[in-house]
Motif scaffolding. Structure first.
Motif, short mmCIF file in Angstrom:
data_model
loop_
_atom_site.label_atom_id
_atom_site.label_comp_id
_atom_site.label_asym_id
_atom_site.label_seq_id
_atom_site.Cartn_x
_atom_site.Cartn_y
_atom_site.Cartn_z
N ASP A 1 -2.28 -5.04 0.70
CA ASP A 1 -1.78 -4.36 1.90
C ASP A 1 -0.34 -4.75 2.17
O ASP A 1 0.51 -3.88 2.46
CB ASP A 1 -2.66 -4.73 3.09
CG ASP A 1 -2.15 -4.11 4.39
OD1 ASP A 1 -2.55 -2.97 4.69
OD2 ASP A 1 -1.36 -4.76 5.09
N ARG A 2 -0.02 -6.03 2.09
CA ARG A 2 1.34 -6.47 2.39
C ARG A 2 2.34 -5.99 1.34
O ARG A 2 3.48 -5.62 1.69
CB ARG A 2 1.39 -7.98 2.52
CG ARG A 2 1.00 -8.58 3.88
CD ARG A 2 0.44 -7.63 4.87
NE ARG A 2 0.39 -8.20 6.23
CZ ARG A 2 -0.09 -7.57 7.27
NH1 ARG A 2 -0.58 -6.34 7.14
NH2 ARG A 2 -0.08 -8.12 8.47
N LYS B 1 3.25 -2.44 2.06
CA LYS B 1 4.09 -2.28 3.26
C LYS B 1 5.49 -2.86 3.07
O LYS B 1 6.22 -3.03 4.04
CB LYS B 1 3.39 -2.92 4.46
CG LYS B 1 2.16 -2.14 4.91
CD LYS B 1 1.40 -2.82 6.04
CE LYS B 1 0.23 -1.95 6.49
NZ LYS B 1 -0.65 -2.66 7.44
N LYS B 2 5.86 -3.15 1.84
CA LYS B 2 7.22 -3.55 1.48
C LYS B 2 7.56 -4.99 1.83
O LYS B 2 8.74 -5.38 1.86
CB LYS B 2 8.27 -2.60 2.08
CG LYS B 2 8.12 -1.17 1.61
CD LYS B 2 9.20 -0.28 2.19
CE LYS B 2 10.55 -0.56 1.60
NZ LYS B 2 10.63 -0.16 0.17
N ASP C 1 4.09 -4.11 18.87
CA ASP C 1 5.03 -3.73 17.82
C ASP C 1 6.46 -3.57 18.36
O ASP C 1 7.43 -3.79 17.63
CB ASP C 1 4.57 -2.46 17.11
CG ASP C 1 4.37 -1.28 18.05
OD1 ASP C 1 3.66 -1.44 19.06
OD2 ASP C 1 4.91 -0.19 17.78
N HIS D 1 -3.92 -3.74 10.25
CA HIS D 1 -3.39 -2.37 10.39
C HIS D 1 -2.49 -2.21 11.61
O HIS D 1 -2.05 -1.09 11.89
CB HIS D 1 -4.54 -1.38 10.47
CG HIS D 1 -5.46 -1.41 9.29
ND1 HIS D 1 -5.02 -1.15 8.01
CD2 HIS D 1 -6.79 -1.70 9.20
CE1 HIS D 1 -6.05 -1.26 7.17
NE2 HIS D 1 -7.12 -1.60 7.86
N PRO E 1 0.66 -1.70 13.90
CA PRO E 1 1.85 -0.95 13.47
C PRO E 1 3.06 -1.80 13.12
O PRO E 1 3.87 -1.42 12.27
CB PRO E 1 2.13 -0.02 14.66
CG PRO E 1 1.43 -0.64 15.82
CD PRO E 1 0.21 -1.32 15.26
N SER F 1 3.36 -4.35 11.36
CA SER F 1 3.39 -4.78 9.96
C SER F 1 3.96 -3.71 9.05
O SER F 1 4.48 -4.03 7.97
CB SER F 1 1.98 -5.18 9.49
OG SER F 1 1.11 -4.06 9.49
N GLY F 2 3.86 -2.45 9.44
CA GLY F 2 4.51 -1.39 8.68
C GLY F 2 5.94 -1.15 9.10
O GLY F 2 6.80 -0.78 8.28
N GLN F 3 6.24 -1.37 10.35
CA GLN F 3 7.57 -1.08 10.86
C GLN F 3 8.63 -2.06 10.37
O GLN F 3 9.82 -1.69 10.26
CB GLN F 3 7.53 -1.04 12.39
CG GLN F 3 6.77 0.16 12.92
CD GLN F 3 6.40 0.06 14.39
OE1 GLN F 3 6.63 -0.97 15.03
NE2 GLN F 3 5.81 1.12 14.92
N GLY G 1 8.76 -3.08 7.37
CA GLY G 1 9.14 -2.51 6.07
C GLY G 1 10.14 -1.38 6.22
O GLY G 1 10.98 -1.14 5.35
N THR H 1 9.13 5.08 12.90
CA THR H 1 8.62 5.96 11.85
C THR H 1 9.46 5.95 10.58
O THR H 1 8.97 6.37 9.52
CB THR H 1 8.55 7.40 12.35
OG1 THR H 1 9.89 7.89 12.59
CG2 THR H 1 7.73 7.50 13.64
#
Length: 437
Positions: free
Chosen positions: A44-45, A48-49, A256, A305, A307, A309-311, A313, A387
């Motif tokens: 997962d990590r 997410k870059k 986040d 999951h 947000p 953690s994706g942002q 990246g 986004t």
């Protein structure tokens, strides 16, 4: 292997390619997860870059209790008697992370093993056995993709503490032949530079700004960026997503938006990367196996999951979409007050003036000295840090000062203005990764 860039501001690969340090705090992964769970988390990590996983060899919580495979780290709590089966699992975990393109930032021990100011302890290190343990670890992981992180959330309170850290750092390099970078993880509200900046073994500085809301992370980075000798710096532990603000659930939990404000403020102030953290992830919250620490309340398989953690990246993608090694802090570029309450504005730019990135934490308008950037004409985009989408805002003719108004405003409405010298023909900041110098 990684090294410090020639200008001493960034980390790079051995061939000179930029390395953006984007870490997650998986402090207790060796102790709390089995291999299936660990691989799920690492995949997962990587997706997410993230580029770095921060983890601990001798953990704070449960040191005397076996890990998921029934193994303890040290026999009789003796640093000179490491348990081979425990470290065989560490071998697998580090190799798994490396195979996914992740560098492991490994703390040989948490700080309560040399300064039990709080935590489980026990204090087990002396300068002599710290050096020996470090040399053993260094030999074992000589060929792994690693960064060594000394310290572990504790103060240096005596000459012996400092000597233990120095001895362990020197032992690590004796073991690995100096192959890996070294830094120090300090307690909250402090920097490694407070105790270690002049130590010859230290390669880059690390802050821990801590788990309060609206911490001025950018000031922390500014202070280390200005130090001499010049060293790269970053925040190695800002406020965790889903952590109670100031350790009190009555204050609400960080989210986040808190993550983004810390990350953009720090990186735009000159950090060579950033660390994300989630309160439920560092302890891999599973109440069936171990009780929660400091009001954690979301099972880790759900928290993975979140947000933020994706942002983070998305931030990495933005930074890598423009020339990397020439990026500098750029507050003088702003013709407006940079802070009104918690509504901070932070700027970074290319040292040649070819681009600028300006973060408005709550969408407040700001004015820019355009004459300090190159090019007769500039293009502008509004970049959405939630986004990764970029809105083209048209061309901006050369002028002295211009005001820019983000697309929306208010808490949670943070935006990045991207200004480019039109003659450079950079890609849209929302579309691709730049690979140039």
């Amino acid at each position: 292997m990684l090294k410090v860039s020639d200008n001493r501001r960034f980390l790079v690969h051995g061939d000179g390619r930029p390395f953006f340090y984007l870490a997650d705090t998986a402090w207790e992964i060796l102790y709390r997860l089995d291999r299936e769970e660990a691989e799920f988390y690492l995949q997962d990590r990587a997706a997410k870059k993230f580029t770095v996983i921060q983890m601990v060899g001798l953990v704070e919580y449960g040191f005397a209790k076996p890990n998921r495979y029934g193994q303890i780290a040290l026999i009789d709590s003796d640093p000179l008697r490491p348990n081979e089966e425990y470290f065989a699992h560490a071998d697998w975990l580090i190799a798994c992370a490396n195979a996914l393109g992740l560098t492991v930032a490994l703390l040989p021990t948490w700080g309560d093993k040399w300064n039990k100011a709080w935590g489980a302890g026990p204090e087990i290190f002396t300068p002599a056995n710290a050096r020996a343990y470090g040399e053993w670890l260094g030999r074992r992981y000589r060929n792994a993709n690693l960064i060594w992180v000394l310290g572990g959330d504790r103060h240096i309170l005596s000459d012996e503490h400092k000597e233990m850290i120095r001895a362990m750092a020197e032992g690590l390099s004796e073991g690995d032949g100096g192959a890996h970078l070294r830094t120090f993880h300090p307690p909250g509200g402090h920097s490694s530079a407070q105790w270690m900046h002049d130590e010859p073994w230290l390669d880059f500085n690390m802050w821990q700004t801590g788990h309060d809301r609206n911490r001025d992370t950018y000031h922390a980075i500014e202070s280390d960026y200005a130090r001499t000798p010049v060293r790269p710096c970053l925040d190695g532990e800002p406020g965790y997503e889903d952590h109670p603000a100031s350790f009190n659930p009555a204050n609400g939990y960080l989210d986040d938006y808190d993550v983004r404000k810390s990350a953009y403020g720090a990186v735009f102030a000159g950090a060579c990367g950033h660390t994300y953290g989630c309160h439920d992830i560092w302890q891999f919250l599973n109440p069936a196996w171990a009780p929660p620490v400091t009001y954690a309340h979301t099972p880790w398989r759900e928290a993975i999951h979140f947000p933020g953690s994706g942002q983070v990246g998305i931030l990495r993608s933005l930074i890598e979409s423009r020339p990397y090694l020439t990026r500098i802090p750029a507050q003088p570029l702003l013709a407006s007050d940079t802070s009104i309450g918690t509504d901070h504005i932070q700027a970074t730019q290319d040292s040649h003036g070819r681009y600028a990135l300006i973060y408005s934490a709550s969408g407040r308008p700001f004015r820019v000295h355009l004459d300090r950037l190159s090019g007769e004409k500039k293009t502008m985009h509004w970049f959405d840090p939630r986004t990764g989408a970029a809105r083209f805002g048209g061309d901006v003719p050369r002028q002295n000062v211009k005001e820019f108004t983000p697309p929306s405003s208010g808490p949670g409405n943070d935006w990045v203005l991207v200004l480019d010298d039109a003659s450079c023909a950079f890609p849209s900041p929302g579309s691709s990764v730049y690979s140039g110098a």
